[in-house]
Scaffold this active site. Structure first.
Site, PDB file in Angstrom:
ATOM      1  N   HIS A   1     -36.053   2.105  22.272  1.00 18.04           N
ATOM      2  CA  HIS A   1     -35.129   3.111  21.740  1.00 18.04           C
ATOM      3  C   HIS A   1     -35.697   4.532  21.920  1.00 18.04           C
ATOM      4  O   HIS A   1     -35.536   5.415  21.072  1.00 18.04           O
ATOM      5  CB  HIS A   1     -34.868   2.841  20.252  1.00 18.04           C
ATOM      6  CG  HIS A   1     -33.456   3.147  19.817  1.00 18.04           C
ATOM      7  ND1 HIS A   1     -32.488   2.193  19.667  1.00 18.04           N
ATOM      8  CD2 HIS A   1     -32.852   4.321  19.489  1.00 18.04           C
ATOM      9  CE1 HIS A   1     -31.368   2.763  19.260  1.00 18.04           C
ATOM     10  NE2 HIS A   1     -31.564   4.051  19.149  1.00 18.04           N
ATOM     11  N   ARG A  46     -37.312   9.706  11.608  1.00 17.87           N
ATOM     12  CA  ARG A  46     -37.748  10.811  12.478  1.00 17.87           C
ATOM     13  C   ARG A  46     -37.900  12.028  11.572  1.00 17.87           C
ATOM     14  O   ARG A  46     -36.914  12.530  11.028  1.00 17.87           O
ATOM     15  CB  ARG A  46     -36.721  11.064  13.568  1.00 17.87           C
ATOM     16  CG  ARG A  46     -36.524   9.807  14.446  1.00 17.87           C
ATOM     17  CD  ARG A  46     -35.085   9.471  14.679  1.00 17.87           C
ATOM     18  NE  ARG A  46     -34.903   8.076  15.059  1.00 17.87           N
ATOM     19  CZ  ARG A  46     -33.720   7.553  15.375  1.00 17.87           C
ATOM     20  NH1 ARG A  46     -32.634   8.297  15.369  1.00 17.87           N
ATOM     21  NH2 ARG A  46     -33.615   6.274  15.669  1.00 17.87           N
ATOM     22  N   GLN A 101     -21.560   1.145  24.260  1.00 15.13           N
ATOM     23  CA  GLN A 101     -22.676   0.579  23.484  1.00 15.13           C
ATOM     24  C   GLN A 101     -22.211   0.267  22.073  1.00 15.13           C
ATOM     25  O   GLN A 101     -21.578   1.094  21.415  1.00 15.13           O
ATOM     26  CB  GLN A 101     -23.840   1.575  23.439  1.00 15.13           C
ATOM     27  CG  GLN A 101     -24.998   1.159  22.550  1.00 15.13           C
ATOM     28  CD  GLN A 101     -24.908   1.750  21.150  1.00 15.13           C
ATOM     29  OE1 GLN A 101     -24.371   2.830  20.960  1.00 15.13           O
ATOM     30  NE2 GLN A 101     -25.429   1.034  20.156  1.00 15.13           N
ATOM     31  N   LYS A 143     -29.711  -4.605  24.743  1.00 14.37           N
ATOM     32  CA  LYS A 143     -30.608  -3.437  24.809  1.00 14.37           C
ATOM     33  C   LYS A 143     -31.615  -3.446  23.657  1.00 14.37           C
ATOM     34  O   LYS A 143     -31.228  -3.642  22.504  1.00 14.37           O
ATOM     35  CB  LYS A 143     -29.756  -2.166  24.726  1.00 14.37           C
ATOM     36  CG  LYS A 143     -30.529  -0.873  24.637  1.00 14.37           C
ATOM     37  CD  LYS A 143     -29.573   0.318  24.743  1.00 14.37           C
ATOM     38  CE  LYS A 143     -30.305   1.630  24.792  1.00 14.37           C
ATOM     39  NZ  LYS A 143     -30.766   2.093  23.496  1.00 14.37           N
ATOM     40  N   TYR A 201     -23.089  -0.830  18.139  1.00 15.63           N
ATOM     41  CA  TYR A 201     -23.929  -1.087  16.964  1.00 15.63           C
ATOM     42  C   TYR A 201     -23.113  -1.997  16.053  1.00 15.63           C
ATOM     43  O   TYR A 201     -21.897  -1.783  15.899  1.00 15.63           O
ATOM     44  CB  TYR A 201     -24.208   0.208  16.204  1.00 15.63           C
ATOM     45  CG  TYR A 201     -25.353   1.033  16.734  1.00 15.63           C
ATOM     46  CD1 TYR A 201     -26.581   0.460  17.053  1.00 15.63           C
ATOM     47  CD2 TYR A 201     -25.219   2.417  16.870  1.00 15.63           C
ATOM     48  CE1 TYR A 201     -27.633   1.238  17.514  1.00 15.63           C
ATOM     49  CE2 TYR A 201     -26.272   3.201  17.333  1.00 15.63           C
ATOM     50  CZ  TYR A 201     -27.475   2.595  17.648  1.00 15.63           C
ATOM     51  OH  TYR A 201     -28.519   3.372  18.094  1.00 15.63           O
ATOM     52  N   SER A 216     -22.028   5.840  23.332  1.00 13.10           N
ATOM     53  CA  SER A 216     -22.577   5.267  22.089  1.00 13.10           C
ATOM     54  C   SER A 216     -21.486   5.038  21.046  1.00 13.10           C
ATOM     55  O   SER A 216     -20.514   5.799  20.979  1.00 13.10           O
ATOM     56  CB  SER A 216     -23.610   6.244  21.516  1.00 13.10           C
ATOM     57  OG  SER A 216     -23.896   5.939  20.166  1.00 13.10           O
ATOM     58  N   THR A 232     -26.856  -3.109  21.230  1.00 12.20           N
ATOM     59  CA  THR A 232     -28.192  -2.623  20.847  1.00 12.20           C
ATOM     60  C   THR A 232     -28.774  -3.510  19.754  1.00 12.20           C
ATOM     61  O   THR A 232     -28.147  -3.734  18.716  1.00 12.20           O
ATOM     62  CB  THR A 232     -28.104  -1.159  20.389  1.00 12.20           C
ATOM     63  OG1 THR A 232     -27.636  -0.381  21.490  1.00 12.20           O
ATOM     64  CG2 THR A 232     -29.465  -0.641  19.947  1.00 12.20           C
ATOM     65  N   TYR A 274     -33.180  16.694  17.269  1.00  3.40           N
ATOM     66  CA  TYR A 274     -32.668  15.321  17.165  1.00  3.40           C
ATOM     67  C   TYR A 274     -32.920  14.562  18.474  1.00  3.40           C
ATOM     68  O   TYR A 274     -33.292  13.383  18.473  1.00  3.40           O
ATOM     69  CB  TYR A 274     -31.169  15.349  16.841  1.00  3.40           C
ATOM     70  CG  TYR A 274     -30.477  14.000  16.924  1.00  3.40           C
ATOM     71  CD1 TYR A 274     -30.802  12.968  16.048  1.00  3.40           C
ATOM     72  CD2 TYR A 274     -29.493  13.769  17.889  1.00  3.40           C
ATOM     73  CE1 TYR A 274     -30.174  11.729  16.142  1.00  3.40           C
ATOM     74  CE2 TYR A 274     -28.857  12.530  17.978  1.00  3.40           C
ATOM     75  CZ  TYR A 274     -29.203  11.522  17.110  1.00  3.40           C
ATOM     76  OH  TYR A 274     -28.582  10.299  17.201  1.00  3.40           O
ATOM     77  N   ARG A 302     -37.982   5.868  19.108  1.00  7.83           N
ATOM     78  CA  ARG A 302     -37.341   6.381  17.887  1.00  7.83           C
ATOM     79  C   ARG A 302     -37.295   5.347  16.773  1.00  7.83           C
ATOM     80  O   ARG A 302     -36.800   5.634  15.686  1.00  7.83           O
ATOM     81  CB  ARG A 302     -35.909   6.823  18.212  1.00  7.83           C
ATOM     82  CG  ARG A 302     -35.861   7.968  19.184  1.00  7.83           C
ATOM     83  CD  ARG A 302     -34.506   8.116  19.833  1.00  7.83           C
ATOM     84  NE  ARG A 302     -33.491   8.721  18.984  1.00  7.83           N
ATOM     85  CZ  ARG A 302     -33.388  10.025  18.769  1.00  7.83           C
ATOM     86  NH1 ARG A 302     -34.246  10.850  19.321  1.00  7.83           N
ATOM     87  NH2 ARG A 302     -32.417  10.510  18.014  1.00  7.83           N
TER      88      ARG A 302
END
Ligand code: FMN
Length: 380
Positions: free
Chosen positions: A276, A165, A128, A252, A130, A107, A156, A25, A279
């Site tokens: 990122h 991924r 951070q 970001k 989201y 995060s 972000t 990961y 990613r």
């Protein structure tokens, strides 16, 4: 830990200590991973100018990022599932960063919650964000970050939808791990990791479970992201988030000078030039190659940071020389954490600090704040 001399050494130790699905990961990029590779490869192409017979005594790496004094111009990037690289991973990394004098950014998708990291640290860390469709939840999350006295909010911008991924899909990544023979095998062959994990209660998404309404199974990060993250996020949202937060705001995920100009117009305190860690958009340019044009476009209006591919102090020096006020690291600290918990994160920071200090001196500079593009060798 002293025998680990490079970030690559820590990566190999983490590979041996962390179950495959979580190591992968961290060590993965989107689709073909070309942007993930370019982030590192483009740093390697930049050359430094060697200078000699310059006084190298009394060197200083101290600087500031977003108004906060830092022991060196480096911060720990927000990374999801950090508590799966090592039990209580976010707490350990935050403690290592605090002792070292560099910012740690938690995060939204962390395992340890904002409150548990706050309880285990003594100085403000950064948070951070989201943005999800459920705006009530986002407002409460911002309130929780304020209550924890977080020193900056990092918003972000480059993950409204999730880049694929392949390793995560193949591994059937979930948190906590599923009880299939493959996953049991991956955990059973990493006994130290498993034993430490048994000793903590932090094993799911601590900022979300018990806080967001209608949250069912978030063990599958990709399915949950698709369902909850807001794909309509816009510049207008930056304005209300800035207002609601009221403190230092860092944007970001900027990779384009045009977006950088719009980011500067928001009145935010800093931007992070970032893809990122390769990613998200596979095929996008590396962060370090995007940095000069962005500094040129907005460097006089907003503080510019960068992340992606920083693996050494030489890389930090190159980023600063090309106009970044600071560089951020994701995988280097995750590898340290996987390799040895708090001591491993400290080791990652020590390695980078030593490399940065010696490389700066050999470029003929004694103070990181005087480093500029003059130390880059541009000769053919
Ligand atoms: C395992 C992992 C998880 C990540 N999770 C997040 C996240 O939750 N929020 C975020 O803004 N960025 C996230 N990122 C991106 C990092 O913040 C950062 O941009 C990137 O890791 C920098 O590249 P580097 O790993 O080459 O240093 C993640 C990166 C990794 C490697």
């Amino acid at each position: 830990m002293e025998t680990a001399l490079t970030i690559a050494d820590l990566k190999e130790r983490a590979r041996r200590r962390v179950p495959k699905m979580f190591f992968d990961y961290a060590d993965s990029g989107a689709w073909t991973e070309s942007t993930y590779r370019a982030n590192e490869a483009d740093f390697a192409r930049i050359r430094l100018r060697q200078r000699v017979l310059v006084d190298m005594t009394d060197r200083s790496l101290a600087s500031e990022m977003a108004g906060q004094p830092v022991a060196m111009p480096l911060a720990l990037s927000p990374t999801g599932l950090t508590g799966m690289q090592h039990a209580d991973g976010e707490i350990l990394a935050a403690q290592a960063a605090e002792a070292f004098g560099v910012p740690f950014c938690l995060s939204t998708m962390s395992v340890c919650s904002i409150e548990s990291v706050a309880a285990a640290t003594t100085k403000p860390f950064w948070f951070q964000l989201y943005v999800m469709r459920d705006r009530d939840f986002i407002e409460r999350l911002i309130d929780r970050a304020k209550a924890a006295k977080c020193g900056a909010l990092v918003l972000t911008l480059d993950l409204q939808i999730l880049g694929q991924r392949h390793k995560d899909v193949r591994n059937g990544l979930s948190t906590p791990p599923k009880f299939t023979p493959k996953h049991i095998w991956q955990v059973a062959t990493r006994p130290a990791w498993a034993f430490e994990m048994l000793g903590t209660k932090n094993r799911t998404f601590g900022n979300i479970v018990g806080h967001a309404r209608n949250v069912g199974d978030i063990s599958s990060l990709s399915a949950w992201t698709a369902e909850q993250f807001d794909p309509r996020l816009s510049w207008a949202d930056v304005a209300w988030i800035k207002e609601k937060w009221g403190g230092k705001l860092i944007l970001k995920g900027i990779l384009d000078p045009e977006d950088a100009r719009m980011a500067a117009d928001t009145g935010a305190d800093a931007i992070i030039v970032s893809n990122h860690g390769g990613r998200q958009l596979d095929g996008a340019r590396s962060s370090i190659s995007a940095l000069p044009a962005i500094v040129e476009a907005v460097g006089d209006r907003i503080e510019v940071h960068m992340d992606g591919g920083v693996r050494s102090g030489q890389d930090v020096l190159k980023a600063v020389a090309l106009g970044a006020k600071g560089a951020w690291i994701g995988r280097p600290f995750l590898y340290g954490l996987g390799a040895g918990g708090r001591a491993g994160v400290t080791r990652a920071l020590e390695i980078i600090r030593h490399e940065l200090d010696v490389s700066m001196a050999l470029c003929g500079r004694r103070d990181i704040r005087t480093v500029d593009a003059d130390i880059i060798d541009r000769a053919p």
